[in-house]
Design a protein around this motif. Structure first.
Motif, PDB file in Angstrom:
ATOM      1  N   MET A   1      21.778 -59.284 -17.532  1.00 45.39           N
ATOM      2  CA  MET A   1      20.706 -58.920 -16.625  1.00 45.39           C
ATOM      3  C   MET A   1      19.446 -58.700 -17.435  1.00 45.39           C
ATOM      4  N   GLY A   2      18.334 -59.369 -17.069  1.00 44.68           N
ATOM      5  CA  GLY A   2      17.120 -59.336 -17.845  1.00 44.68           C
ATOM      6  C   GLY A   2      16.399 -58.031 -17.699  1.00 44.68           C
ATOM      7  N   GLY A   3      15.436 -57.793 -18.602  1.00 45.38           N
ATOM      8  CA  GLY A   3      14.664 -56.561 -18.573  1.00 45.38           C
ATOM      9  C   GLY A   3      13.675 -56.570 -17.453  1.00 45.38           C
ATOM     10  N   ALA A   4      13.215 -55.393 -17.086  1.00 48.68           N
ATOM     11  CA  ALA A   4      12.267 -55.278 -15.972  1.00 48.68           C
ATOM     12  C   ALA A   4      10.899 -55.749 -16.402  1.00 48.68           C
ATOM     13  N   ARG A   5      10.221 -56.477 -15.547  1.00 49.40           N
ATOM     14  CA  ARG A   5       8.839 -56.867 -15.785  1.00 49.40           C
ATOM     15  C   ARG A   5       7.888 -55.947 -15.062  1.00 49.40           C
ATOM     16  N   ASP A   6       6.626 -56.116 -15.350  1.00 49.61           N
ATOM     17  CA  ASP A   6       5.602 -55.261 -14.759  1.00 49.61           C
ATOM     18  C   ASP A   6       5.683 -55.324 -13.253  1.00 49.61           C
ATOM     19  N   ALA A   7       5.872 -54.189 -12.586  1.00 47.26           N
ATOM     20  CA  ALA A   7       6.019 -54.152 -11.128  1.00 47.26           C
ATOM     21  C   ALA A   7       4.699 -53.947 -10.425  1.00 47.26           C
ATOM     22  N   GLY A   8       3.572 -54.049 -11.170  1.00 44.45           N
ATOM     23  CA  GLY A   8       2.286 -53.741 -10.561  1.00 44.45           C
ATOM     24  C   GLY A   8       1.738 -54.805  -9.654  1.00 44.45           C
ATOM     25  N   TRP A   9       2.315 -56.022  -9.735  1.00 48.70           N
ATOM     26  CA  TRP A   9       1.784 -57.084  -8.880  1.00 48.70           C
ATOM     27  C   TRP A   9       2.674 -57.254  -7.670  1.00 48.70           C
ATOM     28  N   VAL A  10       2.077 -57.748  -6.636  1.00 50.30           N
ATOM     29  CA  VAL A  10       2.777 -57.804  -5.349  1.00 50.30           C
ATOM     30  C   VAL A  10       3.089 -59.241  -4.978  1.00 50.30           C
ATOM     31  N   ARG A 100      14.477 -59.682  -8.074  1.00 52.23           N
ATOM     32  CA  ARG A 100      14.750 -61.047  -8.549  1.00 52.23           C
ATOM     33  C   ARG A 100      14.525 -61.149 -10.057  1.00 52.23           C
ATOM     34  N   GLU A 101      13.405 -60.616 -10.533  1.00 50.44           N
ATOM     35  CA  GLU A 101      13.078 -60.713 -11.949  1.00 50.44           C
ATOM     36  C   GLU A 101      14.061 -59.933 -12.826  1.00 50.44           C
ATOM     37  N   LEU A 102      14.681 -58.910 -12.263  1.00 48.77           N
ATOM     38  CA  LEU A 102      15.686 -58.136 -12.994  1.00 48.77           C
ATOM     39  C   LEU A 102      17.066 -58.802 -12.968  1.00 48.77           C
ATOM     40  N   GLY A 103      17.161 -59.939 -12.315  1.00 49.95           N
ATOM     41  CA  GLY A 103      18.458 -60.613 -12.211  1.00 49.95           C
ATOM     42  C   GLY A 103      19.352 -60.003 -11.162  1.00 49.95           C
ATOM     43  N   GLY A 104      18.766 -59.341 -10.190  1.00 51.84           N
ATOM     44  CA  GLY A 104      19.557 -58.619  -9.205  1.00 51.84           C
ATOM     45  C   GLY A 104      20.193 -59.461  -8.124  1.00 51.84           C
ATOM     46  N   ILE A 105      19.634 -60.638  -7.842  1.00 45.73           N
ATOM     47  CA  ILE A 105      20.174 -61.451  -6.736  1.00 45.73           C
ATOM     48  C   ILE A 105      21.618 -61.868  -6.987  1.00 45.73           C
ATOM     49  N   PRO A 106      21.970 -62.418  -8.156  1.00 46.00           N
ATOM     50  CA  PRO A 106      23.388 -62.748  -8.360  1.00 46.00           C
ATOM     51  C   PRO A 106      24.306 -61.535  -8.407  1.00 46.00           C
ATOM     52  N   ILE A 107      23.777 -60.380  -8.817  1.00 46.53           N
ATOM     53  CA  ILE A 107      24.598 -59.166  -8.813  1.00 46.53           C
ATOM     54  C   ILE A 107      24.942 -58.777  -7.383  1.00 46.53           C
ATOM     55  N   VAL A 108      23.936 -58.802  -6.502  1.00 46.14           N
ATOM     56  CA  VAL A 108      24.186 -58.508  -5.087  1.00 46.14           C
ATOM     57  C   VAL A 108      25.036 -59.614  -4.463  1.00 46.14           C
ATOM     58  N   GLY A 109      24.713 -60.856  -4.781  1.00 42.12           N
ATOM     59  CA  GLY A 109      25.429 -61.986  -4.196  1.00 42.12           C
ATOM     60  C   GLY A 109      26.909 -61.988  -4.529  1.00 42.12           C
ATOM     61  N   SER A 110      27.270 -61.491  -5.686  1.00 45.45           N
ATOM     62  CA  SER A 110      28.692 -61.476  -6.065  1.00 45.45           C
ATOM     63  C   SER A 110      29.507 -60.560  -5.164  1.00 45.45           C
ATOM     64  N   LYS A 111      28.847 -59.639  -4.498  1.00 45.78           N
ATOM     65  CA  LYS A 111      29.569 -58.674  -3.663  1.00 45.78           C
ATOM     66  C   LYS A 111      29.950 -59.234  -2.290  1.00 45.78           C
ATOM     67  N   ILE A 112      29.438 -60.408  -1.913  1.00 41.69           N
ATOM     68  CA  ILE A 112      29.814 -60.950  -0.607  1.00 41.69           C
ATOM     69  C   ILE A 112      31.251 -61.456  -0.604  1.00 41.69           C
ATOM     70  N   ASN A 113      31.853 -61.576  -1.795  1.00 40.12           N
ATOM     71  CA  ASN A 113      33.256 -61.987  -1.882  1.00 40.12           C
ATOM     72  C   ASN A 113      34.201 -60.791  -1.932  1.00 40.12           C
ATOM     73  N   ASN A 114      33.652 -59.595  -1.842  1.00 38.02           N
ATOM     74  CA  ASN A 114      34.483 -58.402  -1.906  1.00 38.02           C
ATOM     75  C   ASN A 114      35.379 -58.319  -0.667  1.00 38.02           C
TER      76      ASN A 114
END
Length: 307
Positions: A1-10, A100-114
């Protein structure tokens, strides 16, 4: 999982109508005293973040902790709470990008097979909120086929089925990924006809997305659909359903006009949606709806082109 990027932009989020599932949780509880708006928490442990109240908005550092916990924990209670927190935070456009930038989508996505249905539902809800962002859809699309399988093979009217339908609805707001549902159109109509009112409305939202795309018209009209579909055009049907099936008919008509319906008509077989919509029984129902007591229904019927 990648590091967090600047969250200041929308991020530029996609504004959805009824497709989005912001209402699954109570995301906000109003503003704090003095009009300070949503509050941000100071640094806390990852597990503490799963107990956050619904008016908390996590920052990038906190989201990174939360995603790391979600990735590693095997505790179903913590997993479910973490997914709820991710889903709540994914309702905000800036956090859709950060996750998304933190690599969270595949982490969440893996839980749909639970195998735990509650965890699966919460994962689908979180993905649904994340999918409001167009760039996120590029990563989420890898789960579309699995979500379809779960929606059409799982229990009818279940929370998992509804959560999956909401995600698919969001993923088909634009034309980009609609083709991925081509092989599931007949299944959609089956759920439409057998589901309860809430399920019917959600399926119709999805079908309306597809029906506005001329590239999907042949797939829709060629789908084998039970003749009971025409009962949705009866005058006593709930307005929220009746208006949507009329709009479905209208959209398909418009697409046929653009594409040239005579050129593709021979490809449709008996028992298909084409023969239901353009048969005499449907024509009779349209004529009857001209006298419907609701002005919106009457107006919708009168603007459907006749062939």
């Amino acid at each position: 999982m990648g590091g967090a990027r600047d969250a200041g932009w929308v991020a530029a989020g996609l504004v959805l109508g009824a497709g989005a599932c912001y209402c699954i949780y109570r995301l906000t509880r109003g503003r704090r005293r003095g009009g300070q708006g949503l509050r941000r928490r100071p640094s806390r442990s990852a597990e503490d973040l799963t107990n956050a109240s619904y008016d908390d908005v996590l920052n990038a550092e906190q989201l990174q902790k939360l995603l790391y916990l979600l990735e590693l924990t095997e505790d179903p209670i913590i997993t479910e709470r973490a997914l709820v927190t991710v889903g709540n935070n994914a309702a905000f456009s800036a956090n859709q990008v950060i996750i998304r930038e933190l690599g969270g989508i595949p982490i969440v996505g893996s839980k749909i097979n639970n195998p735990n249905h509650s965890i699966k539902e919460k994962a689908l809800n979180a993905l649904s909120n994340l999918s409001v962002n167009i760039e996120n859809q590029i990563k989420i699309k890898v789960y579309v086929h699995q979500v379809c399988e779960d929606v059409f093979s799982g229990p009818l009217n279940s929370p998992v089925q509804l959560a999956g339908l909401r995600l698919l609805t969001n993923m088909t707001v634009t034309d980009d990924h609609q083709h991925m549902l081509t092989n599931y159109i007949t299944d959609l109509f089956q759920v439409l006809l057998t589901g309860n009112g809430t399920t019917k409305v959600q399926v119709l939202k999805l079908l309306l997305n597809l029906s506005g795309n001329p590239a999907m018209t042949e797939g829709l009209l060629g789908a084998q659909v039970d003749s009971s579909f025409l009962s949705l055009y009866d005058g006593h049907v709930a307005k929220e359903i009746l208006l949507r099936v009329l709009t479905l008919f209208q959209n398909i008509n418009n697409c046929l006009k653009k594409e040239g319906h005579l050129a593709i008509q021979p490809t449709f077989t008996k028992g298909s949606l084409f023969f239901l919509l353009y048969g005499e029984e449907c024509a009779q129902k349209m004529r009857a709806l001209v006298n419907h007591h609701d002005v919106d229904v009457k107006e919708k019927v009168t603007i459907i082109p006749k062939f």
